[in-house]
Design a protein around this motif. Sequence first.
Motif, PDB file in Angstrom:
ATOM      1  N   ASP A   1       0.812  -1.221   0.000  1.00  0.00           N
ATOM      2  CA  ASP A   1       0.000   0.000   0.000  1.00  0.00           C
ATOM      3  C   ASP A   1       0.844   1.270   0.000  1.00  0.00           C
ATOM      4  OD1 ASP A   1      -2.659  -1.179   0.127  1.00  0.00           O
ATOM      5  OD2 ASP A   1      -2.128  -1.815   2.140  1.00  0.00           O
ATOM      6  N   ASN A   2       2.173   1.153   0.029  1.00  0.00           N
ATOM      7  CA  ASN A   2       3.038   2.342   0.018  1.00  0.00           C
ATOM      8  C   ASN A   2       3.125   2.899  -1.399  1.00  0.00           C
ATOM      9  OD1 ASN A   2       3.524   2.166   2.743  1.00  0.00           O
ATOM     10  ND2 ASN A   2       5.573   1.295   2.544  1.00  0.00           N
ATOM     11  N   SER A   3       2.633   4.128  -1.578  1.00  0.00           N
ATOM     12  CA  SER A   3       2.486   4.681  -2.919  1.00  0.00           C
ATOM     13  C   SER A   3       3.229   6.000  -3.070  1.00  0.00           C
ATOM     14  CB  SER A   3       0.997   4.906  -3.225  1.00  0.00           C
ATOM     15  OG  SER A   3       0.500   6.028  -2.507  1.00  0.00           O
TER      16      SER A   3
ATOM     17  N   ARG B   1       0.838   6.734   2.162  1.00  0.00           N
ATOM     18  CA  ARG B   1       1.009   7.803   1.164  1.00  0.00           C
ATOM     19  C   ARG B   1       2.373   8.472   1.362  1.00  0.00           C
ATOM     20  NH1 ARG B   1      -5.056   9.984   2.557  1.00  0.00           N
ATOM     21  NH2 ARG B   1      -6.083   7.977   2.133  1.00  0.00           N
ATOM     22  N   LEU B   2       3.410   7.733   0.979  1.00  0.00           N
ATOM     23  CA  LEU B   2       4.781   8.165   1.279  1.00  0.00           C
ATOM     24  C   LEU B   2       5.293   9.227   0.314  1.00  0.00           C
ATOM     25  CD1 LEU B   2       6.548   4.752   2.076  1.00  0.00           C
ATOM     26  CD2 LEU B   2       5.267   6.267   3.625  1.00  0.00           C
ATOM     27  N   GLY B   3       4.823   9.204  -0.920  1.00  0.00           N
ATOM     28  CA  GLY B   3       5.355  10.123  -1.923  1.00  0.00           C
ATOM     29  C   GLY B   3       6.606   9.578  -2.584  1.00  0.00           C
ATOM     30  N   THR B   4       7.536   9.081  -1.780  1.00  0.00           N
ATOM     31  CA  THR B   4       8.777   8.500  -2.275  1.00  0.00           C
ATOM     32  C   THR B   4       9.368   7.620  -1.194  1.00  0.00           C
ATOM     33  OG1 THR B   4      10.924   9.025  -3.306  1.00  0.00           O
ATOM     34  CG2 THR B   4      10.233  10.397  -1.435  1.00  0.00           C
ATOM     35  N   SER B   5      10.332   6.811  -1.548  1.00  0.00           N
ATOM     36  CA  SER B   5      11.074   6.072  -0.527  1.00  0.00           C
ATOM     37  C   SER B   5      12.006   7.033   0.204  1.00  0.00           C
ATOM     38  CB  SER B   5      11.888   4.942  -1.169  1.00  0.00           C
ATOM     39  OG  SER B   5      11.037   3.986  -1.754  1.00  0.00           O
ATOM     40  N   PHE B   6      12.197   6.808   1.507  1.00  0.00           N
ATOM     41  CA  PHE B   6      13.040   7.729   2.264  1.00  0.00           C
ATOM     42  C   PHE B   6      13.551   7.065   3.535  1.00  0.00           C
ATOM     43  CE2 PHE B   6       8.710   8.402   3.784  1.00  0.00           C
ATOM     44  CZ  PHE B   6       8.841   8.535   5.153  1.00  0.00           C
TER      45      PHE B   6
ATOM     46  N   SER C   1      14.329   7.918   7.704  1.00  0.00           N
ATOM     47  CA  SER C   1      14.055   8.834   8.810  1.00  0.00           C
ATOM     48  C   SER C   1      14.199   8.095  10.132  1.00  0.00           C
ATOM     49  CB  SER C   1      12.637   9.404   8.703  1.00  0.00           C
ATOM     50  OG  SER C   1      12.337  10.241   9.813  1.00  0.00           O
ATOM     51  N   ASP C   2      15.035   8.617  11.015  1.00  0.00           N
ATOM     52  CA  ASP C   2      15.087   8.174  12.400  1.00  0.00           C
ATOM     53  C   ASP C   2      15.223   6.662  12.535  1.00  0.00           C
ATOM     54  OD1 ASP C   2      15.124   8.424  15.143  1.00  0.00           O
ATOM     55  OD2 ASP C   2      12.930   8.389  15.328  1.00  0.00           O
ATOM     56  N   ARG C   3      16.329   6.101  12.022  1.00  0.00           N
ATOM     57  CA  ARG C   3      16.647   4.671  12.130  1.00  0.00           C
ATOM     58  C   ARG C   3      15.610   3.785  11.445  1.00  0.00           C
ATOM     59  NH1 ARG C   3      20.141   7.498  14.142  1.00  0.00           N
ATOM     60  NH2 ARG C   3      21.637   6.850  15.727  1.00  0.00           N
ATOM     61  N   SER C   4      14.928   4.328  10.439  1.00  0.00           N
ATOM     62  CA  SER C   4      13.918   3.558   9.717  1.00  0.00           C
ATOM     63  C   SER C   4      13.993   3.868   8.230  1.00  0.00           C
ATOM     64  CB  SER C   4      12.505   3.886  10.225  1.00  0.00           C
ATOM     65  OG  SER C   4      12.356   3.553  11.590  1.00  0.00           O
ATOM     66  N   LEU C   5      13.824   2.811   7.423  1.00  0.00           N
ATOM     67  CA  LEU C   5      13.673   2.975   5.989  1.00  0.00           C
ATOM     68  C   LEU C   5      12.197   2.833   5.646  1.00  0.00           C
ATOM     69  CD1 LEU C   5      16.511   0.690   4.531  1.00  0.00           C
ATOM     70  CD2 LEU C   5      16.713   2.951   5.558  1.00  0.00           C
ATOM     71  N   PHE C   6      11.729   3.636   4.699  1.00  0.00           N
ATOM     72  CA  PHE C   6      10.356   3.547   4.211  1.00  0.00           C
ATOM     73  C   PHE C   6      10.421   3.370   2.705  1.00  0.00           C
ATOM     74  CE2 PHE C   6      10.248   5.827   8.185  1.00  0.00           C
ATOM     75  CZ  PHE C   6       9.179   5.246   8.851  1.00  0.00           C
ATOM     76  N   LEU C   7       9.858   2.261   2.217  1.00  0.00           N
ATOM     77  CA  LEU C   7      10.043   1.866   0.827  1.00  0.00           C
ATOM     78  C   LEU C   7       8.696   1.687   0.130  1.00  0.00           C
ATOM     79  CD1 LEU C   7      12.777  -0.813   1.552  1.00  0.00           C
ATOM     80  CD2 LEU C   7      13.165   1.475   0.593  1.00  0.00           C
ATOM     81  N   LEU C   8       8.612   2.214  -1.091  1.00  0.00           N
ATOM     82  CA  LEU C   8       7.400   2.094  -1.887  1.00  0.00           C
ATOM     83  C   LEU C   8       7.144   0.641  -2.263  1.00  0.00           C
ATOM     84  CD1 LEU C   8       7.928   5.120  -4.297  1.00  0.00           C
ATOM     85  CD2 LEU C   8       6.513   5.058  -2.228  1.00  0.00           C
ATOM     86  N   GLY C   9       5.861   0.325  -2.539  1.00  0.00           N
ATOM     87  CA  GLY C   9       5.546  -1.048  -2.900  1.00  0.00           C
ATOM     88  C   GLY C   9       4.261  -1.234  -3.678  1.00  0.00           C
ATOM     89  N   MET C  10       3.577  -0.145  -4.045  1.00  0.00           N
ATOM     90  CA  MET C  10       2.278  -0.308  -4.697  1.00  0.00           C
ATOM     91  C   MET C  10       2.441  -0.758  -6.144  1.00  0.00           C
ATOM     92  SD  MET C  10      -0.965   2.292  -4.984  1.00  0.00           S
ATOM     93  CE  MET C  10      -1.490   1.970  -3.295  1.00  0.00           C
TER      94      MET C  10
END
Length: 217
Positions: A160-162, A178-183, A185-194
Amino acid sequence: ANIETRPIRQATVQLLDDTGTIVLDADVLDDLGAYAFTVDAFANVILRVRADIKRTGSPSWDVEVRNNVVDPNRDIVDPGATPLAERPIYVMDSAPMASGAINQPFDLIAVTGWDGSSYASERVAAPFSVLDAIYSAMTLISAEDPSAVFDPLDAFWSPDNSTVEGDNEPEDYIANGRLGTSFYSDRSLFLLGMAGDDTEEFDDHVIVHEWGHYFED
């Protein structure tokens, strides 16, 4: 059209009872994906592979791949929602099976879900691919600098990451994907997947780029 079967390296693997609630034995997959358990004969069991890699000593690391999305349809996260650091870790489970009476091999395959033209089933391989890219980066660095320190890291991926950008508070747009992009932040990766938007689980260059920000930090 060029799917490869690769070993899941260094992840935690568990043998559970057939209810999936009691851990009977545990091991760590080696770099060829091999493991071994000791269990009673004719026991009904489930094999579970966790999307985490944990190592003590020097170097040490603690990486987990989790689902950041609570509800993709809510603009504001539920105040009672599970905290980000406690959101579900991805696992792959076998169907219940009998342990038998003699030593026997059992391979569990994390499928991509791709049917040749679209994602048609659950993308089980995705979190393990993310994990493997991070493991490759850590082993590269530690080979050059055995004293390198890797703080605990969560990698958040969800189908659901878009690329839609959330316009509310970070805890809300992270919780609805609704991440906008992979990024990073604060010891965490957030990756798109939609699917049909932007999928990063097999984009090692994107995963390791964001991991690089973590390592610099």
